[in-house]
Each structure stands twice: as C-alpha cells, then as structure tokens.
Design a protein around this motif. Structure first.
Motif, PDB file in Angstrom:
ATOM      1  N   GLN A 398       0.826  -1.212   0.000  1.00 47.62           N
ATOM      2  CA  GLN A 398       0.000   0.000   0.000  1.00 47.62           C
ATOM      3  C   GLN A 398       0.854   1.254   0.000  1.00 47.62           C
ATOM      4  O   GLN A 398       0.470   2.279  -0.577  1.00 47.62           O
ATOM      5  CB  GLN A 398      -0.928  -0.007   1.213  1.00 47.62           C
ATOM      6  N   LEU A 399       2.021   1.173   0.624  1.00 51.57           N
ATOM      7  CA  LEU A 399       2.910   2.340   0.613  1.00 51.57           C
ATOM      8  C   LEU A 399       3.413   2.621  -0.795  1.00 51.57           C
ATOM      9  O   LEU A 399       3.521   3.788  -1.199  1.00 51.57           O
ATOM     10  CB  LEU A 399       4.083   2.089   1.566  1.00 51.57           C
ATOM     11  N   ASP A 400       3.716   1.542  -1.588  1.00 54.29           N
ATOM     12  CA  ASP A 400       4.135   1.757  -2.976  1.00 54.29           C
ATOM     13  C   ASP A 400       3.018   2.413  -3.782  1.00 54.29           C
ATOM     14  O   ASP A 400       3.264   3.326  -4.580  1.00 54.29           O
ATOM     15  CB  ASP A 400       4.511   0.419  -3.619  1.00 54.29           C
ATOM     16  N   THR A 403       2.641   6.014  -2.678  1.00 46.87           N
ATOM     17  CA  THR A 403       3.763   6.822  -3.199  1.00 46.87           C
ATOM     18  C   THR A 403       3.564   7.133  -4.674  1.00 46.87           C
ATOM     19  O   THR A 403       3.809   8.254  -5.135  1.00 46.87           O
ATOM     20  CB  THR A 403       5.083   6.064  -2.990  1.00 46.87           C
ATOM     21  N   ILE A 628       1.593   2.201   8.973  1.00 39.80           N
ATOM     22  CA  ILE A 628       2.458   2.198   7.799  1.00 39.80           C
ATOM     23  C   ILE A 628       3.787   2.794   8.204  1.00 39.80           C
ATOM     24  O   ILE A 628       3.849   3.915   8.709  1.00 39.80           O
ATOM     25  CB  ILE A 628       1.835   3.013   6.641  1.00 39.80           C
ATOM     26  N   SER A 630       7.251   4.297   7.164  1.00 39.69           N
ATOM     27  CA  SER A 630       7.992   4.909   6.058  1.00 39.69           C
ATOM     28  C   SER A 630       9.404   4.385   6.068  1.00 39.69           C
ATOM     29  O   SER A 630       9.966   4.082   7.117  1.00 39.69           O
ATOM     30  CB  SER A 630       7.994   6.432   6.194  1.00 39.69           C
ATOM     31  N   HIS A 640      13.805   8.688  -1.203  1.00 40.08           N
ATOM     32  CA  HIS A 640      12.712   8.778  -0.246  1.00 40.08           C
ATOM     33  C   HIS A 640      12.615  10.163   0.404  1.00 40.08           C
ATOM     34  O   HIS A 640      11.931  10.321   1.422  1.00 40.08           O
ATOM     35  CB  HIS A 640      12.878   7.710   0.845  1.00 40.08           C
ATOM     36  N   LEU A 655      -3.038   5.110   7.790  1.00 36.26           N
ATOM     37  CA  LEU A 655      -3.563   5.727   6.577  1.00 36.26           C
ATOM     38  C   LEU A 655      -4.865   6.450   6.906  1.00 36.26           C
ATOM     39  O   LEU A 655      -5.696   5.960   7.683  1.00 36.26           O
ATOM     40  CB  LEU A 655      -3.822   4.670   5.502  1.00 36.26           C
ATOM     41  N   CYS A 663      -6.089   3.791  -2.253  1.00 31.57           N
ATOM     42  CA  CYS A 663      -5.293   2.576  -2.451  1.00 31.57           C
ATOM     43  C   CYS A 663      -6.181   1.396  -2.850  1.00 31.57           C
ATOM     44  O   CYS A 663      -5.826   0.595  -3.720  1.00 31.57           O
ATOM     45  CB  CYS A 663      -4.517   2.233  -1.175  1.00 31.57           C
TER      46      CYS A 663
END
Length: 755
Positions: A398-400, A403, A628, A630, A640, A655, A663
């Motif tokens: 989900q972070l990808d 981003t 999440i 980082s 980053h 989130l 997402c």
C-alpha cells in the motif's frame, strides 16, 4: 533311431563354423578326477590309441569327439541326395578303413592315429602354452570307423585340487567352472568316471553331477580299474547301486595298465582280457558291464535323449532364425544407389520427427511424455500454472501505491485518483509476465531438440557421419528460429504495455470502482451508527440529518462529496443533496438500491477482493489498526526524500480514510486489468511458439535437410558405415545361414527315424 546321432553331429559341424554355443545340442560329457581313466575309456570306445598320455594333467582343452560308424556297403554305394555330403566323404575314403579329421585343419585327413595324437598335443600347446594351464576352447575331432557306434562325446580336463608346477593357483576353480558349464546343458548326458580303488562316496564327478542333475535323470556312472582293487574286496555293491544309486545305471570296465600302454597292447586284446576278468570275478554281472556294453548303452541313451530333445531343438532353431532375420533386416543391405538411399533416409527421419510431434509415431513412449504431448504439457501445465501463480498485486504494498499516487499529483493535492499512477503500476505488474513467457519458449526448444534422439532410426544409425550431420542441421534450424520466437513473445508483452485499454469490455470503469468502494464504506458507517445504544440517540439523529456534528467528521465530508462527484461523472446529474436523498438509517439495503447496478456489474471480477475489509469488525475502517512505516532516510537527498534529523528515525502512522480508499481503488483496478492481460498472454504465447517455432520446423525440416545434405560430393562420406555395423551384419548373416542349414537338416528327419 540310428540316424539321429549323425544328424546331431552335422548340426554341431554347422554351428562350430560360426563359433556359437547358443544352440545346446545333445551330447555326452565325460568328467572325472585326474588319472581316473577317462582317456582310457574313450580310447576303448574308439578302439584306437589317439589321446595324449603322460603324468599329471594331460587334457588341458575340451575335446569334442564325434564317432561316425561306417561300413563297406556305404563306401561302395553312390552318394544319395538326402545326405550327399556325408556319403560323398565316405566314398572318397573307400580305400581307408579308419580316419579322422579336425575342424581347425579343415579338409586334412589323418589316417595315422599317432598323427592325431600329435596334432592334439600341438594344438593344445599352441593355445594354452606349456605351463600346464587350461583354456575353454574346444578341439573338434571327428573319427570315422566301422568299429565305433555313433556317439558324440566331450572329454574335459581331469578334476584336480592342488596346482602342480607352474599351474595357476586357481586351477581348481577354473576346472570346476569349465565342467559345470558343460554339464549344466540340459541336453547333455553326464558320464561320471570314478576309479574302483577309491571310495565312491568321495567321487568328485558324482558330486558335480549331483549339483546340476539332482534327480539323476541324465547321469551315468562308470567304474574303472576294477582289476586294481585291494585283495579281498570287490565292487558288487557299487555296481548294483547299493552304495550310491544312479538312475541311468553304473557300468564297470577294466582299463589297460600302463605297461600294456607302453607295450602298445592292442585294444582288441585288452577287451578280451576285460571280458575274461568279468566272467571270472563278476560272473553274474558280466553281461551288464564292460566296454562293449558301455558303448551300446551310451548309443542307446544318446539316441533316446536326442529323440526327447528334438522338438524343443527344432522350435529353438526356428525362433532364432526368425530373430536373426529381423536383426539382419535392421542392418540393411549394402548401399548400391547412394543418392536414393540418402534421400530415403532423410525423408524417413523428417516424417518420423513430425509424427513424434503430432503423436502418430509408431513407437510411442510409455515411460515419459515426449514430442507433442510434452509440448502440450509445457503450454497448459507448466506455463499455465506459472502464470496463475503470479499474483496481480505481488510485490506491491500500500505504501508503494500511495507513493505512486502522490508522485503522479505533483505539488498540488489531488481531488481524484490520478490515472497515471494506475498505468505506471499496472505496467510494472505486466512486465512480470515476460520472464515466464520466454522460459516457455526455452522449454519447447529443448523438447524439440530431445525429439531428435527419439527419431534415430536403424537406417540412420548405420551411418554415423550422416547421423551427426542430420543432428547438426536440425539443431541449427532450431537455433535460428529461437531468436525469432523470443522476439515475437517479447513483442506480445510490449504490445500489452504499449496501450492500457481502459475501455476493454471486461475492465470496469474507475468511477464504478470508486462508487462501489464508497457505497461499502457508507454501509459500514451506517452499521456503526445503528450499533450505538439508545442513550446516544440524539447523536445518531443529528448525524443522519447532516447537521453540524456530522459536518465535523472529515470522513463524512470526504466520503460524501467524493461519492457524489464520482457518481455525477458516471451517471449524470442527480438531485441536490437533502433530506429527501439521504438514505434511510433504519434500512440496511438503502445503499445497495442506490448503487445496485454498479455493484451487480462488478460482482464477477471483484469477487473476494474486499475480504479483508469485510472481515473487519464493525466500526473499524479497513487496516486502520495497521501502521504504515515509512522507509528510513538519511540526511542526504535520496529517493525517499530528505531527513532533517541527525539520526534516521522510522515514521509510523495510520492511513487516512481517503488514502485507504484511494489505495483500494487502485488495487482493484490493477487486479482487474492484470487478469485481462494475463489471460491474453496465456493464450497468445503458445500460439506464437507453435507458429514461429514448432510449425515452421515441421514444414521446413525436410527441405532444410535436403538442401544441406543431398549433395553429390557428400554421398560417399555420409553413407560410410561404421566398422561395428559391418561386422555385426557379417556375423548375423553367417548365423542366419547356419540356422537355415540346421533347420533344413532337422526337417529331413522323418517320423520313422524318430520312432
């Protein structure tokens, strides 16, 4: 019956010429210990001195002795058709009473039996040397005489225990193995020779016979040197079978003494003395003992034994003749027309190669998949399962996704989910399908290379250089088609990457995905509000009416406005928000009615995609409890961002509802489009491989072989047989000829001869 033994003798002559023991012919095998009197028994049967004499081991090679009875009438009578060769040979030596012939000296005739003895000694020393060693290479001697009965005997070296002189240390083992090999033949009669002046219970000859013939059905015992027994003893019990019973009988004989041999006492006189001794010492047993009785018994046993073995012998010869004929056919005939032969071999190889791919080959493998069946397995099992194992969201967190969404919006906050982020992410996932597709091409190429080994016909194996050149041509053809096929498969993947078709019939619109996500979130919110107790009814009603307390919730503000804007985009204008358009808080299916059409349309491809959120307890947003993290950053600028602190510290947060919803929308879209592309590639790659590699090779294989190999300058080099094939063809031809001749000899035997 008398005609059976000469038939076996002729069969022995036939198979001796090809040097094979594959046919086990009936014969009498003579075994006994050293100096037990074996040679004297044989000389008594022949009536002449012809065997080497001396101390120690004298017989060092097996001697196959064929005795052929002739009479004066046969010498005078012209040769007959049914046995022309044998009759003609007797007629040619009509002036000689007795003569002998060796197989190794071809047509040389020996009329002097001293020369026969000398030839046996010379031939033995020539092969075995002078060190008293033994060798399993038989000497074949045939003796024609009116004084003999038709017999076939094999004289073996005497059994010994201790090596003498320069004999090898394992001389006992060598003799034992040689004797057992001859007497193990089920078609042989064992003549066990034992001297009377030894205890019969210690007889090595009877011990050997017992090992291979435990029932004693083909063992005959001979007791020699009856005249040398100690005074006061006799052999009555032994000769009558009271000590050791032998089914075929026990026969006693009297040999010539060493003095008689040195004085060259004639065998006729010795046999008279033998008869007189038996009449004097064993009057009741005289008629059943002696050399003459032994000869008649052996002749009778051998004839009956041949009669019993003849049917199986005939069947075995016919079967072997058929087998060697097939073997000879597989080797082929010598090449006359090289051009025609080369073209036939090329055509047959190409046809067999294509048949193996199509599954119509004559020799189908039963132990493993090969050819077209294995290519089918690669397409639908190996390649298909590999693609199915690739998850649409594999390698994406989900972070990808978050981003990518932020990078696609630039410095401005986005009101909607940017389409660029979806394309970037879905292309990244589609590229994962390229590697298994290329691996599928490699597996098919390897299988087509393996098919060459299944198509090695016997005609092709005759010519090793032609075989090597054929393999080289096919390998080069496959190697040339490999880059073309790989390029096409890569293009299939690049075509999917070139244009993301969001209007594909199987792909749901982004607004519909967003509406479904919002509808599910609204349903969860309503369920959460209804779960509040009666004491909080005022808050529940205020929230449902859309007053100020509800406006303070950012989740409600974003969720409602975003849902309405997305819905307007896809469905057109809608009535303004108000109490009339608010869903009934007491109805669980109100939201499904509003977005029922969208939910029904996406039901098939979104099935199971929101299990994680549906399994979340009421009142808890999806993945709200999962922080999440980082990635750690350094002071310097990196991919980053910039870390303003001196030490890198992990940043952990939840989130927001909007980020969670964005997402989820991107994930659903990626999964939907990835499944479409995966299905296309799973269908297109096998088709491309079949067209550019498999079918191309099938269609052009024969023409490629002809263009590369069918050249006049190459004929002699390519069609040069290996030395091994030529030797094996010659041996098979000789054996086939011998078997045909043997079958003809046996077929001449009439039923009247047998019975």
């Amino acid at each position: 019956m008398e005609a059976l033994i000469p038939v076996i003798n002729k069969l022995q002559d036939v198979f001796n010429t090809v040097g094979t023991d594959s046919i086990q012919l009936p014969q009498i095998v003579v075994i006994g210990t050293q100096s037990s009197g074996k040679s004297s028994v044989l000389e008594s049967l022949v009536g002449r001195d012809f065997l080497p004499r001396g101390t120690g081991i004298v017989t060092r090679r097996p001697l196959v002795l064929q005795l052929v009875h002739v009479n004066s009438e046969e010498k005078k009578r012209p040769s007959e058709d049914e046995d022309g060769g044998h009759k003609q040979e007797i007629k040619e030596h009509a002036h000689v009473e007795e003569w002998g012939k060796f197989l190794h000296t071809k047509n040389k005739v020996y009329t002097d039996f001293d020369e026969i003895r000398q030839e046996i000694e010379n031939e033995t020393d020539r092969v075995t040397g002078t060190n008293k060693g033994i060798i399993d290479d038989a000497i074949h001697l045939k003796i024609y005489s009116p004084k003999v009965l038709n017999l076939t005997l094999v004289d073996l070296p005497g059994i010994t225990k201790v090596p003498v002189g320069d004999q090898p240390p394992d001389i006992e083992v060598q003799i034992r193995e040689m004797c057992l090999r001859y007497i193990a033949n089920p078609n042989s009669i064992i003549l066990a020779v034992t001297s009377a002046n030894t205890d019969m219970a210690t007889s090595e000859a009877l011990k050997f016979a017992k090992e291979v013939d435990p029932d004693g059905r083909r063992t005959l015992a001979v007791i020699t040197k009856l005249d040398l027994m100690d005074a006061g003893t006799d052999a009555h019990d032994v000769l009558m079978g009271r000590v050791i019973p032998v089914k075929l009988g026990i026969i006693g004989v009297v040999n010539r003494s060493q003095m008689d041999i040195n004085k060259r006492k004639p065998i006729e006189e010795a046999m008279k003395d033998e008869a007189a001794f038996l009449q004097r010492k064993y009057p009741s047993l005289a008629s059943r003992n002696g050399t003459l009785h032994l000869a008649r018994t052996l002749n009778r046993l051998l004839m009956h034994h041949i009669r019993d073995c003849l049917p199986d012998l005939k069947t075995r010869i016919n079967v072997m003749a058929s087998q060697f004929q097939q073997l000879l056919n597989s080797f082929g005939e010598p090449v006359d027309d090289k051009g025609t032969t080369l073209l036939q071999i090329i055509t047959k190889f190409a046809a067999q190669y294509c048949n193996t791919i199509e599954g119509t080959a004559r020799n189908i493998e039963t132990t493993e998949l090969c050819g077209g069946a294995r290519i089918c397995y690669i397409f639908h099992e190996t390649f298909g399962r590999t693609l199915d194992s690739i998850e649409p969201l594999g390698g994406l967190s989900q972070l990808d996704i978050l981003t990518a969404i932020r990078n696609a919006t630039g410095p401005r906050p986005a009101l909607f989910v940017p389409e660029v982020s979806f394309e970037l992410l879905v292309k990244k996932q589609i590229r994962r399908l390229e590697e298994p597709s290329l691996r599928c091409v490699e597996l098919v190429h390897e299988e087509m290379q393996r098919i060459i080994n299944h198509c090695g016909t016997q005609e092709l194996l005759r010519f090793p250089r032609l075989h090597d050149r054929t393999v080289e041509v096919v390998t080069n053809l496959l190697r040339k088609r490999l880059p073309v096929t790989n390029s096409m498969v890569e293009n299939i993947v690049q075509i999917e990457l070139a244009y993301v078709n969001t209007k594909h019939p199987d792909f749901a619109d982004a607004s519909m995905v967003s509406a479904l996500v919002n509808s599910k979130e609204e349903l969860r919110r309503q369920q959460r509000n209804r779960s509040v107790g009666p004491g909080d009814h005022g808050f529940h009603s205020v929230t449902a009416s859309g007053d100020k307390p509800a406006a303070k919730s950012p989740d409600s503000i974003y969720g409602t406005s975003h849902m309405r804007s997305q819905s307007r985009t896809s469905t057109g204008s809608r009535p303004p928000p108000g109490p009339a358009t608010q869903p009934d808080p007491h109805s669980a299916n109100t939201e499904d009615k509003i977005l029922g059409a969208s939910a029904w349309k996406l039901n098939n491809w979104l099935r199971g995609s929101n299990q994680s959120s549906e399994n979340t307890p009421a009142g808890t947003p999806p993945q709200q409890n999962s922080p999440i993290h980082s990635p750690k950053t350094s002071v310097s600028v990196g991919p980053h961002g910039v870390n303003l602190l001196d030490t890198a510290t992990p940043i952990s947060r939840k989130l927001s509802p909007r980020e969670q919803r964005d997402c989820e929308v991107i994930e659903r879209l990626i999964k939907s489009y990835f499944l479409i592309v995966r299905k296309n590639i799973q269908d297109s790659v096998p088709k491309a491989i079949m067209h550019f590699l498999v079918n191309f090779v099938k269609d052009n294989l024969q023409s490629e072989l002809v263009s590369q190999l069918y050249k006049t300058d190459f004929f002699s080099d390519l069609l040069q047989e290996s030395d091994q094939i030529g030797t094996r063809r010659k041996e098979a031809a000789e054996m086939q000829k011998a078997l045909q001749k043997a079958g003809h000899i046996i077929s001449e035997i009439r039923e009247t001869h047998v019975w």
